[in-house]
Write a protein that holds these residues in place. Structure first.
Motif, PDB file in Angstrom:
ATOM      1  N   PHE A 130      16.777  42.951  75.303  1.00  0.00           N
ATOM      2  CA  PHE A 130      16.575  44.169  76.080  1.00  0.00           C
ATOM      3  C   PHE A 130      16.547  45.347  75.116  1.00  0.00           C
ATOM      4  O   PHE A 130      17.455  45.501  74.291  1.00  0.00           O
ATOM      5  N   LEU A 131      15.512  46.181  75.229  1.00  0.00           N
ATOM      6  CA  LEU A 131      15.393  47.379  74.407  1.00  0.00           C
ATOM      7  C   LEU A 131      15.831  48.580  75.231  1.00  0.00           C
ATOM      8  O   LEU A 131      15.298  48.810  76.325  1.00  0.00           O
ATOM      9  N   VAL A 132      16.805  49.317  74.711  1.00  0.00           N
ATOM     10  CA  VAL A 132      17.366  50.471  75.396  1.00  0.00           C
ATOM     11  C   VAL A 132      17.107  51.701  74.530  1.00  0.00           C
ATOM     12  O   VAL A 132      17.422  51.697  73.333  1.00  0.00           O
ATOM     13  N   ASP A 133      16.538  52.757  75.129  1.00  0.00           N
ATOM     14  CA  ASP A 133      16.187  53.948  74.340  1.00  0.00           C
ATOM     15  C   ASP A 133      17.401  54.860  74.104  1.00  0.00           C
ATOM     16  O   ASP A 133      18.512  54.573  74.559  1.00  0.00           O
ATOM     17  N   ARG A 134      17.162  55.948  73.403  1.00  0.00           N
ATOM     18  CA  ARG A 134      18.240  56.875  73.016  1.00  0.00           C
ATOM     19  C   ARG A 134      18.930  57.528  74.217  1.00  0.00           C
ATOM     20  O   ARG A 134      20.047  58.006  74.107  1.00  0.00           O
TER      21      ARG A 134
END
Length: 160
Positions: A130-134
């Protein structure tokens, strides 16, 4: 939970904390296993971490033994294996469940925020990413077959 940063997680040392220390960073959250066909992805995950850490990127590994008994060891054995075999330096957390009634709150949140194939929530296997942004928004979910290298464009976009 109103934010991914408020969800309790257990560190490898057993301490209950949150992901607040990663606020403002791009996170790649992965359920890992040491005896899986995808285990060599540790090498690619570490390469991503080393490439982008200075830009505010972190890989967070959550060992899981729910798929084919492929993570039977305790956290000390897992850390030793990862360090000695793949020179892993990114954070590893305590072993968790990602599916079922005992699923970790973090994975309940991730699965709800980014559904899988055909809208399914369940994690199908080890090394789902899972890619989670800033800002703490889950931007993408990747199948175990997605290699770490194939995520570079998405990570770079999230780091901008």
């Amino acid at each position: 939970m109103s934010s991914i940063y408020e969800i309790p997680v257990q560190s490898a040392s057993g301490e209950i904390k949150t992901l607040a220390e990663y606020r403002g960073q791009v996170m790649l959250i992965v359920n890992t296993a040491s005896k899986c066909g995808f285990t060599p992805q540790y090498q690619g995950l570490e390469a991503l971490y080393r490439s982008y850490a200075s830009q505010g990127f972190v890989v967070l590994g959550f060992p899981c033994n729910q798929f084919g008994d492929q993570e039977p060891g305790d956290i000390k054995e897992i850390q030793s294996f990862c360090s000695l075999t793949y020179d892993v330096t990114f954070p590893l957390f305590a072993k968790i469940d990602v599916n079922g009634p005992g699923a970790a709150p973090l994975y309940q949140y991730l699965k709800s925020a980014a559904k899988g194939l055909l809208g399914s929530e369940g994690i199908k296997w080890n090394f789902t990413k899972f890619l989670v942004d800033r800002q703490g928004t889950v931007r993408a979910r990747y199948a175990p077959t997605s290699t770490p290298e194939s995520l570079r464009k998405d990570i770079e976009a999230a780091l901008r």
